[in-house]
Design a protein around this motif. Structure first.
Motif, short mmCIF file in Angstrom:
data_model
loop_
_atom_site.label_atom_id
_atom_site.label_comp_id
_atom_site.label_asym_id
_atom_site.label_seq_id
_atom_site.Cartn_x
_atom_site.Cartn_y
_atom_site.Cartn_z
N GLY A 194 0.85 -1.19 0.00
CA GLY A 194 0.00 0.00 0.00
C GLY A 194 0.87 1.23 0.00
O GLY A 194 2.10 1.13 -0.15
N PRO A 195 0.31 2.41 0.17
CA PRO A 195 1.11 3.63 0.18
C PRO A 195 2.14 3.61 1.30
O PRO A 195 1.78 3.35 2.46
CB PRO A 195 0.08 4.74 0.40
N PRO A 196 3.42 3.84 1.01
CA PRO A 196 4.43 3.89 2.07
C PRO A 196 4.14 5.02 3.06
O PRO A 196 3.48 6.01 2.73
CB PRO A 196 5.74 4.15 1.30
N GLU A 197 4.63 4.85 4.28
CA GLU A 197 4.42 5.86 5.31
C GLU A 197 5.05 7.19 4.90
O GLU A 197 6.06 7.21 4.17
CB GLU A 197 5.07 5.40 6.63
N PRO A 198 4.50 8.32 5.35
CA PRO A 198 5.16 9.60 5.10
C PRO A 198 6.60 9.57 5.61
O PRO A 198 6.87 9.02 6.67
CB PRO A 198 4.30 10.59 5.91
N GLY A 199 7.49 10.17 4.85
CA GLY A 199 8.90 10.19 5.23
C GLY A 199 9.68 8.98 4.77
O GLY A 199 10.89 8.88 5.04
N SER A 200 9.03 8.07 4.06
CA SER A 200 9.72 6.85 3.63
C SER A 200 10.88 7.13 2.69
O SER A 200 11.82 6.34 2.60
CB SER A 200 8.72 5.89 2.95
N ASP A 201 10.82 8.26 1.98
CA ASP A 201 11.91 8.55 1.04
C ASP A 201 13.22 8.88 1.74
O ASP A 201 14.27 8.97 1.10
CB ASP A 201 11.51 9.69 0.09
N GLY A 202 13.19 9.01 3.06
CA GLY A 202 14.42 9.26 3.80
C GLY A 202 14.97 8.04 4.51
O GLY A 202 15.99 8.13 5.20
N ILE A 203 14.32 6.90 4.35
CA ILE A 203 14.75 5.68 5.05
C ILE A 203 16.00 5.12 4.39
O ILE A 203 16.03 4.87 3.18
CB ILE A 203 13.61 4.64 5.07
#
Length: 266
Positions: free
Chosen positions: A246-255
């Motif tokens: 499903g949609p990744p959690e907010p802020g996932s692009d920084g993981i």
């Protein structure tokens, strides 16, 4: 290490943080010591996204296991398994195919003790104390050999473990040794920490007094571990974006975790 591949429980080192126990603490587990909790708190201060990253890494593992089992693989070799966090690899795999066999390998006696407590009575799941730094001993271990038939396809899991090997410990050589033991049609499931998205020097420093150092690698450095395999779509990706449910959690692009699944061609 004893001749049967094990350590005595008296050899548990509680004086230094252990990556598996830090991981357990940050995921909300209870199988850790004060030294691990202190290290975990320092790690969370140095890298505020660490808990979200570890959750995303576990979710990647579950999706990847479902993928390889759905592709027909019925054997899993999980090296660097860490402390049990339900659902575990065998629970995910056997929910899809009850005949899947799983061999867990870790170098922390506490991990082995807890994993043994979870083993299925059917004999389809086993655990051994072993170290990725000595892949040949893992492959030759009688416990692993009783569970895994290397003449048939195997899913090799190296999830959040290779970044605890320094370049001097030759992680690429360890992966190559394991790869060469796998039958065509086998899979490599791998995730690895990176500093590509933020400066994580302070996070690395937390592990300087642990039982293993943290060795962040770039995208290109992680991709090299897949030599001899063919990456499946979408290739190497940040773990929240590898075939998300499903949609990744907010802020996932920084993981700061890369993950990928690749197949060994025949």
């Amino acid at each position: 290490m004893s001749q049967d591949g094990g350590f005595g429980l008296g050899e548990i080192d509680t004086s230094r943080p252990h990556p598996a126990r830090i991981y357990d603490y940050l995921l909300g587990g209870k199988d850790n010591y004060e030294v691990d909790r202190q290290a975990g708190d320092r790690l969370a201060e140095a890298a505020p996204e660490v808990r979200a990253g570890l959750r995303a890494n576990r979710a990647f593992m579950r999706r990847a296991v479902r993928y390889v089992v759905g592709s027909g693989v019925r054997q899993v070799l999980d090296i660097g398994t860490g402390l049990p966090t339900s659902p575990n690899v065998h629970e995910v795999a056997q929910a899809l195919a009850p005949d899947v066999r799983v061999a867990y390998v870790d170098n922390d006696p506490i991990v082995a003790a807890h994993a043994n407590a979870l083993l299925s009575s059917s004999g389809t799941t086993s655990v051994m104390l072993g170290d990725l730094r000595d892949p040949r001993s893992v492959l030759d271990d009688p416990v692993v050999r009783r569970t895994i038939d290397f003449d048939e396809p195997v899913a090799l899991l190296l999830v959040a473990v290779l970044h605890f090997l320094s370049d001097a410990e030759d992680p690429a050589g360890a992966v190559a040794t394991l790869r060469d033991a796998l039958a065509p049609g086998s899979f490599l499931v791998l995730s690895h920490a990176t500093g590509d998205f933020a400066d994580r020097t302070a996070a690395q420093a937390v592990y300087s007094k642990a039982t293993a150092t943290l060795n962040l690698r770039s995208r290109a450095g992680v991709e090299r571990f897949f030599d001899g395999f063919d990456l499946v779509e979408p290739g190497l990706a940040q773990v929240p974006f590898w075939r998300p449910d499903g949609p990744p959690e907010p802020g996932s692009d920084g993981i700061g975790f890369y993950g990928g699944v690749a197949r060994r061609a025949g």
